[in-house]
Motif scaffolding. Structure first.
Motif, PDB file in Angstrom:
ATOM      1  N   HIS A 137       0.846  -1.200   0.000  1.00 39.95           N
ATOM      2  CA  HIS A 137       0.000   0.000   0.000  1.00 39.95           C
ATOM      3  C   HIS A 137       0.884   1.254   0.000  1.00 39.95           C
ATOM      4  O   HIS A 137       1.908   1.300   0.683  1.00 39.95           O
ATOM      5  CB  HIS A 137      -0.887  -0.012   1.248  1.00 39.95           C
ATOM      6  N   PRO A 138       0.515   2.292  -0.747  1.00 37.98           N
ATOM      7  CA  PRO A 138       1.338   3.510  -0.775  1.00 37.98           C
ATOM      8  C   PRO A 138       1.589   4.103   0.605  1.00 37.98           C
ATOM      9  O   PRO A 138       2.672   4.664   0.852  1.00 37.98           O
ATOM     10  CB  PRO A 138       0.507   4.465  -1.646  1.00 37.98           C
ATOM     11  N   ASP A 139       0.612   3.983   1.520  1.00 37.16           N
ATOM     12  CA  ASP A 139       0.805   4.560   2.853  1.00 37.16           C
ATOM     13  C   ASP A 139       1.897   3.849   3.652  1.00 37.16           C
ATOM     14  O   ASP A 139       2.415   4.421   4.618  1.00 37.16           O
ATOM     15  CB  ASP A 139      -0.507   4.519   3.653  1.00 37.16           C
ATOM     16  N   PHE A 140       2.232   2.618   3.264  1.00 35.44           N
ATOM     17  CA  PHE A 140       3.265   1.909   4.022  1.00 35.44           C
ATOM     18  C   PHE A 140       4.603   2.629   3.914  1.00 35.44           C
ATOM     19  O   PHE A 140       5.384   2.657   4.869  1.00 35.44           O
ATOM     20  CB  PHE A 140       3.411   0.467   3.526  1.00 35.44           C
ATOM     21  N   TYR A 141       4.873   3.246   2.771  1.00 40.22           N
ATOM     22  CA  TYR A 141       6.132   3.972   2.598  1.00 40.22           C
ATOM     23  C   TYR A 141       6.160   5.216   3.484  1.00 40.22           C
ATOM     24  O   TYR A 141       7.189   5.541   4.076  1.00 40.22           O
ATOM     25  CB  TYR A 141       6.342   4.320   1.131  1.00 40.22           C
ATOM     26  N   ALA A 142       5.036   5.900   3.571  1.00 35.54           N
ATOM     27  CA  ALA A 142       4.965   7.063   4.451  1.00 35.54           C
ATOM     28  C   ALA A 142       5.102   6.646   5.913  1.00 35.54           C
ATOM     29  O   ALA A 142       5.747   7.339   6.723  1.00 35.54           O
ATOM     30  CB  ALA A 142       3.652   7.808   4.232  1.00 35.54           C
ATOM     31  N   LEU A 143       4.520   5.504   6.281  1.00 29.61           N
ATOM     32  CA  LEU A 143       4.640   5.013   7.653  1.00 29.61           C
ATOM     33  C   LEU A 143       6.069   4.610   7.975  1.00 29.61           C
ATOM     34  O   LEU A 143       6.549   4.811   9.099  1.00 29.61           O
ATOM     35  CB  LEU A 143       3.691   3.832   7.857  1.00 29.61           C
ATOM     36  N   SER A 144       6.780   4.064   6.989  1.00 33.08           N
ATOM     37  CA  SER A 144       8.190   3.737   7.198  1.00 33.08           C
ATOM     38  C   SER A 144       9.015   4.999   7.422  1.00 33.08           C
ATOM     39  O   SER A 144       9.917   5.031   8.262  1.00 33.08           O
ATOM     40  CB  SER A 144       8.740   2.961   5.996  1.00 33.08           C
ATOM     41  N   MET A 145       8.687   6.051   6.682  1.00 30.15           N
ATOM     42  CA  MET A 145       9.381   7.327   6.881  1.00 30.15           C
ATOM     43  C   MET A 145       9.026   7.919   8.242  1.00 30.15           C
ATOM     44  O   MET A 145       9.884   8.495   8.924  1.00 30.15           O
ATOM     45  CB  MET A 145       9.007   8.302   5.760  1.00 30.15           C
ATOM     46  N   LEU A 146       7.766   7.788   8.650  1.00 26.78           N
ATOM     47  CA  LEU A 146       7.365   8.229   9.983  1.00 26.78           C
ATOM     48  C   LEU A 146       8.168   7.495  11.048  1.00 26.78           C
ATOM     49  O   LEU A 146       8.617   8.092  12.033  1.00 26.78           O
ATOM     50  CB  LEU A 146       5.869   7.980  10.178  1.00 26.78           C
ATOM     51  N   ASN A 147       8.370   6.199  10.846  1.00 27.51           N
ATOM     52  CA  ASN A 147       9.159   5.435  11.808  1.00 27.51           C
ATOM     53  C   ASN A 147      10.591   5.954  11.883  1.00 27.51           C
ATOM     54  O   ASN A 147      11.193   5.985  12.963  1.00 27.51           O
ATOM     55  CB  ASN A 147       9.168   3.956  11.421  1.00 27.51           C
ATOM     56  N   SER A 148      11.151   6.360  10.748  1.00 29.85           N
ATOM     57  CA  SER A 148      12.501   6.918  10.766  1.00 29.85           C
ATOM     58  C   SER A 148      12.564   8.198  11.584  1.00 29.85           C
ATOM     59  O   SER A 148      13.540   8.462  12.277  1.00 29.85           O
ATOM     60  CB  SER A 148      12.981   7.190   9.334  1.00 29.85           C
ATOM     61  N   VAL A 149      11.505   9.007  11.507  1.00 25.35           N
ATOM     62  CA  VAL A 149      11.439  10.221  12.315  1.00 25.35           C
ATOM     63  C   VAL A 149      11.451   9.880  13.804  1.00 25.35           C
ATOM     64  O   VAL A 149      12.177  10.471  14.601  1.00 25.35           O
ATOM     65  CB  VAL A 149      10.176  11.036  11.977  1.00 25.35           C
ATOM     66  N   VAL A 200       4.252  15.140  15.763  1.00 17.94           N
ATOM     67  CA  VAL A 200       4.261  14.848  14.330  1.00 17.94           C
ATOM     68  C   VAL A 200       2.905  15.177  13.716  1.00 17.94           C
ATOM     69  O   VAL A 200       2.817  15.654  12.582  1.00 17.94           O
ATOM     70  CB  VAL A 200       4.615  13.367  14.076  1.00 17.94           C
ATOM     71  N   LYS A 201       1.830  14.917  14.466  1.00 18.12           N
ATOM     72  CA  LYS A 201       0.494  15.207  13.957  1.00 18.12           C
ATOM     73  C   LYS A 201       0.241  16.703  13.812  1.00 18.12           C
ATOM     74  O   LYS A 201      -0.446  17.144  12.883  1.00 18.12           O
ATOM     75  CB  LYS A 201      -0.565  14.603  14.879  1.00 18.12           C
ATOM     76  N   LYS A 202       0.792  17.489  14.705  1.00 17.67           N
ATOM     77  CA  LYS A 202       0.498  18.932  14.725  1.00 17.67           C
ATOM     78  C   LYS A 202       1.418  19.745  13.822  1.00 17.67           C
ATOM     79  O   LYS A 202       1.016  20.780  13.289  1.00 17.67           O
ATOM     80  CB  LYS A 202       0.587  19.454  16.162  1.00 17.67           C
ATOM     81  N   ASN A 203       2.655  19.281  13.674  1.00 16.44           N
ATOM     82  CA  ASN A 203       3.632  20.081  12.936  1.00 16.44           C
ATOM     83  C   ASN A 203       4.359  19.221  11.902  1.00 16.44           C
ATOM     84  O   ASN A 203       4.737  18.074  12.195  1.00 16.44           O
ATOM     85  CB  ASN A 203       4.672  20.680  13.884  1.00 16.44           C
ATOM     86  N   LEU A 204       4.550  19.769  10.723  1.00 14.61           N
ATOM     87  CA  LEU A 204       5.355  19.079   9.725  1.00 14.61           C
ATOM     88  C   LEU A 204       6.780  18.895  10.240  1.00 14.61           C
ATOM     89  O   LEU A 204       7.311  19.752  10.951  1.00 14.61           O
ATOM     90  CB  LEU A 204       5.405  19.893   8.433  1.00 14.61           C
ATOM     91  N   VAL A 205       7.398  17.757   9.892  1.00  7.91           N
ATOM     92  CA  VAL A 205       8.810  17.595  10.240  1.00  7.91           C
ATOM     93  C   VAL A 205       9.595  18.683   9.524  1.00  7.91           C
ATOM     94  O   VAL A 205       9.214  19.150   8.436  1.00  7.91           O
ATOM     95  CB  VAL A 205       9.327  16.194   9.849  1.00  7.91           C
ATOM     96  N   SER A 206      10.677  19.093  10.123  1.00  9.30           N
ATOM     97  CA  SER A 206      11.470  20.164   9.525  1.00  9.30           C
ATOM     98  C   SER A 206      12.103  19.692   8.223  1.00  9.30           C
ATOM     99  O   SER A 206      12.269  18.495   7.984  1.00  9.30           O
ATOM    100  CB  SER A 206      12.571  20.601  10.495  1.00  9.30           C
ATOM    101  N   GLU A 207      12.454  20.645   7.379  1.00  6.04           N
ATOM    102  CA  GLU A 207      13.097  20.299   6.116  1.00  6.04           C
ATOM    103  C   GLU A 207      14.414  19.558   6.356  1.00  6.04           C
ATOM    104  O   GLU A 207      14.757  18.605   5.640  1.00  6.04           O
ATOM    105  CB  GLU A 207      13.358  21.576   5.300  1.00  6.04           C
ATOM    106  N   LYS A 208      15.153  19.969   7.395  1.00  5.53           N
ATOM    107  CA  LYS A 208      16.427  19.316   7.719  1.00  5.53           C
ATOM    108  C   LYS A 208      16.202  17.861   8.126  1.00  5.53           C
ATOM    109  O   LYS A 208      16.921  16.959   7.667  1.00  5.53           O
ATOM    110  CB  LYS A 208      17.125  20.084   8.844  1.00  5.53           C
ATOM    111  N   GLU A 209      15.214  17.645   8.980  1.00  7.12           N
ATOM    112  CA  GLU A 209      14.923  16.282   9.433  1.00  7.12           C
ATOM    113  C   GLU A 209      14.404  15.439   8.265  1.00  7.12           C
ATOM    114  O   GLU A 209      14.732  14.247   8.149  1.00  7.12           O
ATOM    115  CB  GLU A 209      13.899  16.326  10.564  1.00  7.12           C
ATOM    116  N   TYR A 210      13.626  16.057   7.417  1.00  2.68           N
ATOM    117  CA  TYR A 210      13.075  15.379   6.244  1.00  2.68           C
ATOM    118  C   TYR A 210      14.197  14.895   5.330  1.00  2.68           C
ATOM    119  O   TYR A 210      14.196  13.751   4.864  1.00  2.68           O
ATOM    120  CB  TYR A 210      12.143  16.345   5.516  1.00  2.68           C
ATOM    121  N   GLN A 211      15.163  15.751   5.066  1.00  4.56           N
ATOM    122  CA  GLN A 211      16.284  15.356   4.220  1.00  4.56           C
ATOM    123  C   GLN A 211      17.119  14.264   4.887  1.00  4.56           C
ATOM    124  O   GLN A 211      17.622  13.345   4.213  1.00  4.56           O
ATOM    125  CB  GLN A 211      17.160  16.565   3.896  1.00  4.56           C
TER     126      GLN A 211
END
Length: 442
Positions: free
Chosen positions: A279-291, A353-364
């Motif tokens: 499922h496409p959301d699994f990739y986003a959840l994996s990235m969430l786990n990295s955060v 994480v729900k209230k604020n987008l991860v920072s661009e630095k953390e995202y990279q």
């Protein structure tokens, strides 16, 4: 010295990531008349070759009154065959300078051996023996029953918190066969007859339920001839291969329970049902786990262990499977810390994480981490073989070995926030408190 080492590590990591974007893993896929799917990947960089077979059978394919069969067969298939003496399978590989292993999940069983490249013929013969006429007799069954019982004692029954996956899945999947795990029931294995074991072998260990992958230093034309010699005459399975037809129902949470265990420290395990690994959301959840838990500098470790000292250990991981999965949090409180305080700390990090987008630095940072992990997983012949087999059997898309990283890179900061809001909710939650057994009657 430390700074130099750190800079060197960063340089190596960046080099690997650059390679990930440019290095394409070439492969050829074809199918024999008996249904065996074959994938070939030539890589002449080192004189070794991995021969592997993945069977599309895991614990979810089992009879509910005979759980543990798939994992049991992982062991039984090393007993030998009509042409391999009992107990000699491993010796043959090791005496030829190779290594071997196998593993079982809810969805598939995987066998592989990595050998010197001049032993390709040996690897193919061994796997053909396993598929064509493995020993499924009373002596082997009795031997492996004891092996599996001992594994259960060591890894589950006598291991602190050892059964938390079993406990979690039994509550998250009340109807789907994911409600039991691959280790299964010892009572079921003890009660099974030799005819039931033979029927399982004839049903699932057939060419039309398998994918063979050869990865490494070999010539494709020669490999194709050998594959034809050893596998084309293996009969196609005649039995219907059963797959669960029931869809996993939603969790009606929160589900909260207490498990009393022979432990010194209490713990809390929290799970959230997530979509299947395709499922496409699994990739986003994996990235969430990295955060949240992607290394020593991730949020849970940094905040709850290092700064607030609420936890001795805290982490999370997405458990992705073919039909559905779980996003699991593991947390052990520090001495004197109440479990509820630790829980509140985890919830607070989720809410951020729900209230604020991860920072661009953390995202990279997490994007770079995913790239490095992707490269690392396909940096050996055995790693490539595993990926090719898994993508074919479970995803039906072998070329994901080249483009799955794009699916991670397509995940946006907004996607990470969205899946946190959608899946990490009380209504979707299973929570297990593990407490010392001596507290049960207090």
């Amino acid at each position: 010295m430390k700074l130099h080492h750190k800079l060197t590590s960063i340089a190596v990591g960046l080099s690997l990531m650059a390679g990930a974007q440019s290095r394409k893993i070439d492969f050829e896929k074809y199918e024999l008349d008996n249904g065996l799917e074959v994938i070939l990947h030539e890589d002449h960089s080192t004189p070794i070759v991995t021969v592997s077979v993945m069977y599309h059978v895991g614990s979810k394919n089992e009879n509910p009154t005979r759980t543990g069969f798939a994992h049991f067969f992982e062991h039984l298939m090393f007993e030998g065959s009509e042409n391999i003496e009992r107990g000699e399978y491993m010796n043959i590989v090791q005496n030829s300078g190779g290594t071997l292993n196998a593993n079982t999940t809810q969805d598939r069983t995987y066998y592989y051996q990595t050998l010197p490249s001049n032993q390709l013929k040996l690897g193919l013969w061994l796997e053909s023996e396993r598929m064509l006429h493995a020993k499924v007799d009373q002596e082997g069954v009795e031997t492996q029953r004891e092996v599996v019982k001992e594994e259960r004692r060591q890894r589950y029954d006598n291991q602190p918190y050892g059964d938390f996956i079993e406990q979690m899945f039994s509550r998250a999947f009340t109807q789907h066969p994911y409600k039991w795990t691959p280790i299964g029931s010892m009572d079921h294995l003890n009660a099974a007859s030799i005819d039931e074991f033979r029927d399982f072998y004839k049903t699932f260990y057939v060419p039309n339920n398998a994918t063979m992958v050869i990865s490494g230093d070999f010539e494709s034309d020669e490999a194709k001839e050998l594959i034809a010699d050893y596998f084309k005459d293996i009969p196609k399975g005649e039995k219907e291969i059963p797959f669960p037809k029931v869809e996993p129902v939603k969790v009606k949470g929160p589900i909260v329970d207490t498990v009393y265990d022979e432990i010194q420290l209490p713990a809390v395990f929290t799970g959230y049902r997530i979509p299947k690994a395709t499922h496409p959301d699994f990739y986003a959840l994996s990235m969430l786990n990295s955060v949240l838990a992607g290394g020593e500098s991730a949020r849970l470790q940094r905040t709850l262990v290092d700064e607030k000292q609420l936890a001795l250990q805290v982490g999370s991981f997405p458990y992705g499977l073919e039909d559905a999965g779980l996003f699991i949090f593991i947390s052990l409180p520090n001495t004197g810390v109440d479990l509820t305080d630790l829980e509140d700390g985890i919830y607070a990090e989720i809410e951020k994480v729900k209230k604020n987008l991860v920072s661009e630095k953390e995202y990279q940072k997490i994007r770079n981490q995913e790239k490095a992990d992707f490269v690392s997983s396909n940096s050996t012949t055995s790693g490539v073989a595993n990926s090719l087999a898994r993508y074919d059997v479970l995803y039906d898309d072998v070329n994901l070995i080249n483009n799955e990283i794009d699916k991670y890179m397509d995940v946006t900061r907004e996607d990470i926030q969205r899946v946190a809001k959608e899946y990490l909710t009380k209504e979707n939650e299973i929570k297990l408190y593990y407490l010392p057994a001596d507290q049960q009657n207090q």
